[in-house]
Design a protein around this motif. Structure first.
Motif, PDB file in Angstrom:
ATOM      1  N   ASN A 114       8.162  10.036  -1.328  1.00 33.51           N
ATOM      2  CA  ASN A 114       9.571  10.427  -1.346  1.00 33.51           C
ATOM      3  C   ASN A 114       9.750  11.564  -0.344  1.00 33.51           C
ATOM      4  O   ASN A 114       9.166  12.644  -0.515  1.00 33.51           O
ATOM      5  CB  ASN A 114       9.992  10.900  -2.740  1.00 33.51           C
ATOM      6  N   ILE A 115      10.543  11.336   0.684  1.00 37.03           N
ATOM      7  CA  ILE A 115      10.717  12.378   1.691  1.00 37.03           C
ATOM      8  C   ILE A 115      11.694  13.425   1.164  1.00 37.03           C
ATOM      9  O   ILE A 115      12.884  13.167   0.974  1.00 37.03           O
ATOM     10  CB  ILE A 115      11.206  11.788   3.038  1.00 37.03           C
ATOM     11  N   ALA A 160       0.850  -1.199   0.000  1.00 33.44           N
ATOM     12  CA  ALA A 160       0.000   0.000   0.000  1.00 33.44           C
ATOM     13  C   ALA A 160       0.884   1.247   0.000  1.00 33.44           C
ATOM     14  O   ALA A 160       0.550   2.247  -0.627  1.00 33.44           O
ATOM     15  CB  ALA A 160      -0.914  -0.001   1.219  1.00 33.44           C
ATOM     16  N   LEU A 161       2.006   1.170   0.708  1.00 27.09           N
ATOM     17  CA  LEU A 161       2.900   2.329   0.836  1.00 27.09           C
ATOM     18  C   LEU A 161       4.358   1.904   0.693  1.00 27.09           C
ATOM     19  O   LEU A 161       4.769   0.883   1.264  1.00 27.09           O
ATOM     20  CB  LEU A 161       2.771   2.949   2.234  1.00 27.09           C
ATOM     21  N   LEU A 162       5.101   2.688  -0.058  1.00 30.44           N
ATOM     22  CA  LEU A 162       6.570   2.569  -0.080  1.00 30.44           C
ATOM     23  C   LEU A 162       7.105   3.937   0.320  1.00 30.44           C
ATOM     24  O   LEU A 162       6.849   4.932  -0.378  1.00 30.44           O
ATOM     25  CB  LEU A 162       7.063   2.182  -1.480  1.00 30.44           C
ATOM     26  N   ILE A 163       7.802   4.006   1.442  1.00 23.13           N
ATOM     27  CA  ILE A 163       8.262   5.306   1.949  1.00 23.13           C
ATOM     28  C   ILE A 163       9.778   5.395   1.790  1.00 23.13           C
ATOM     29  O   ILE A 163      10.539   4.722   2.497  1.00 23.13           O
ATOM     30  CB  ILE A 163       7.848   5.517   3.420  1.00 23.13           C
ATOM     31  N   ASN A 164      10.195   6.212   0.810  1.00 22.82           N
ATOM     32  CA  ASN A 164      11.624   6.468   0.596  1.00 22.82           C
ATOM     33  C   ASN A 164      12.044   7.561   1.567  1.00 22.82           C
ATOM     34  O   ASN A 164      11.987   8.755   1.251  1.00 22.82           O
ATOM     35  CB  ASN A 164      11.865   6.904  -0.850  1.00 22.82           C
ATOM     36  N   ASN A 165      12.436   7.129   2.754  1.00 20.59           N
ATOM     37  CA  ASN A 165      12.756   8.063   3.847  1.00 20.59           C
ATOM     38  C   ASN A 165      14.252   8.231   4.055  1.00 20.59           C
ATOM     39  O   ASN A 165      14.697   9.294   4.504  1.00 20.59           O
ATOM     40  CB  ASN A 165      12.101   7.535   5.136  1.00 20.59           C
ATOM     41  N   ALA A 166      15.063   7.204   3.757  1.00 19.16           N
ATOM     42  CA  ALA A 166      16.502   7.258   4.043  1.00 19.16           C
ATOM     43  C   ALA A 166      17.108   8.513   3.431  1.00 19.16           C
ATOM     44  O   ALA A 166      16.810   8.860   2.288  1.00 19.16           O
ATOM     45  CB  ALA A 166      17.202   6.017   3.493  1.00 19.16           C
ATOM     46  N   TYR A 222      22.973  18.794  -0.148  1.00 20.03           N
ATOM     47  CA  TYR A 222      21.669  18.363   0.368  1.00 20.03           C
ATOM     48  C   TYR A 222      20.515  19.042  -0.357  1.00 20.03           C
ATOM     49  O   TYR A 222      19.618  18.378  -0.881  1.00 20.03           O
ATOM     50  CB  TYR A 222      21.596  18.646   1.861  1.00 20.03           C
ATOM     51  N   ALA A 223      20.522  20.387  -0.364  1.00 22.52           N
ATOM     52  CA  ALA A 223      19.384  21.100  -0.951  1.00 22.52           C
ATOM     53  C   ALA A 223      19.218  20.720  -2.418  1.00 22.52           C
ATOM     54  O   ALA A 223      18.110  20.431  -2.881  1.00 22.52           O
ATOM     55  CB  ALA A 223      19.577  22.608  -0.800  1.00 22.52           C
ATOM     56  N   ALA A 224      20.330  20.685  -3.143  1.00 20.39           N
ATOM     57  CA  ALA A 224      20.236  20.367  -4.571  1.00 20.39           C
ATOM     58  C   ALA A 224      19.766  18.935  -4.784  1.00 20.39           C
ATOM     59  O   ALA A 224      19.002  18.654  -5.718  1.00 20.39           O
ATOM     60  CB  ALA A 224      21.597  20.588  -5.226  1.00 20.39           C
ATOM     61  N   SER A 225      20.171  18.031  -3.898  1.00 18.79           N
ATOM     62  CA  SER A 225      19.742  16.629  -4.062  1.00 18.79           C
ATOM     63  C   SER A 225      18.237  16.489  -3.862  1.00 18.79           C
ATOM     64  O   SER A 225      17.591  15.662  -4.500  1.00 18.79           O
ATOM     65  CB  SER A 225      20.501  15.713  -3.101  1.00 18.79           C
ATOM     66  N   LYS A 226      17.652  17.317  -2.984  1.00 15.54           N
ATOM     67  CA  LYS A 226      16.206  17.237  -2.756  1.00 15.54           C
ATOM     68  C   LYS A 226      15.431  17.944  -3.877  1.00 15.54           C
ATOM     69  O   LYS A 226      14.323  17.553  -4.212  1.00 15.54           O
ATOM     70  CB  LYS A 226      15.846  17.822  -1.383  1.00 15.54           C
TER      71      LYS A 226
END
Ligand SMILES: NC(=O)c1ccc[n+]([C@@H]2O[C@H](COP(=O)([O-])OP(=O)(O)OC[C@H]3O[C@@H](n4cnc5c(N)ncnc54)[C@H](OP(=O)(O)O)[C@@H]3O)[C@@H](O)[C@H]2O)c1
Length: 236
Positions: free
Chosen positions: A137-138, A77-83, A159-163
């Motif tokens: 996707n977090i 139901a959910l896949l949470i890409n949190n890492a 970090y910012a650019a990767s998000k």
């Protein structure tokens, strides 16, 4: 029983998701890169909790986790890409990722690997389980030009650019996942008190609960878009 996969579940926001999902009656596959005895996930046991390793930067590790999970369920139901990692966070603020003259290619690439490339590699592997699923996707408020102008926060090269890139990939993933009736959202969790952000305003429990409430309301027309944890469209 509804099933969910959470990456980076050993602690922080990821562990918040695990607790909330178990509380909502999900069967949870909580994945981690390494688990120390004193980390929250190591200390939690529940009949609907499965703990397994998945280093999201390692294709073999993703595939091994997929095999183990697909042996137990044929749909998520959910896949949470949190890492995620942030060498640019105030606590770390490593010159190798924040200061011209000291920047190191390998450290910048590491942030893009974990924060941007890994989520799409995880999705690619898990596609057979994603019919009718929602992928989270977090992302981060650091991905917002508006926010960062207001904040006066600079020196955030990795970090910012990767998000920002994760947000764009979320849009493209939405297109590819639509034939599977799967949706994907980039969600800014807000400021969360974790190892990554020791001044975080919300607890991981509060932030993950808010995100799950928001995502429960999102529909296919919202797929590929970026939201705050309370469901407003995220500033770009
Ligand atoms: N905290 C905030 O205010 C905030 C704000 C905006 C966005 N976010 C995002 O929220 C997410 C969770 O972060 P957090 O605040 O909970 O930070 P955290 O406490 O540092 O947790 C990060 C998690 O990611 C895992 N991880 C890192 N590299 C990994 C890899 N290669 N494979 C698998 N797992 C890996 C870590 O596992 P290890 O123990 O193995 O390192 C840890 O479980 C991240 O995507 C972050 O960018 C956080």
């Amino acid at each position: 029983m509804k099933t969910a996969v959470v990456t980076g579940a050993s602690r922080g926001l990821g562990f918040g998701f695990v607790q909330n999902l178990l509380g909502q009656g999900y069967e949870v596959f909580a994945t981690y890169r390494a688990l120390k005895d004193d980390e929250p996930l190591a200390q939690l046991n529940h009949p609907h909790l499965h703990k397994l390793t998945m280093d999201v930067t390692d294709s073999t590790s993703i595939q091994t986790a997929y095999q183990a999970i697909s042996a137990k369920t044929d749909s998520l139901a959910l896949l949470i890409n949190n890492a995620g990692i942030n060498h640019d966070s105030p606590g770390m603020h490593k010159p190798s990722t924040t200061q011209l003259g000291h920047l190191q290619r390998t450290e910048l690439l590491e942030m893009f690997d974990v924060n941007t490339i890994a989520p799409i590699m995880v999705v690619q592997t898990f596609v057979p389980l994603l019919a009718n699923a929602k992928v989270i996707n977090i992302s981060s408020y650091r991905a917002s030009f508006t926010h960062r102008d207001e904040d006066g926060n600079y020196n955030n090269y990795g970090y910012a650019a990767s998000k920002v890139a994760l947000n764009m990939m979320t849009r493209d993933l939405a297109h590819e996942l639509a034939p599977h009736n799967a949706m994907v959202f980039a969600i800014d969790p807000g400021s969360v008190h974790t190892a990554m952000n020791q001044r975080g305003a919300q607890s991981p429990d509060e932030a993950s609960e808010a995100i799950l409430k928001t995502v429960a309301k999102l529909k296919s027309v919202d797929s590929g878009k970026c939201f705050t944890n309370s469901g407003k469209r995220a500033l770009l």
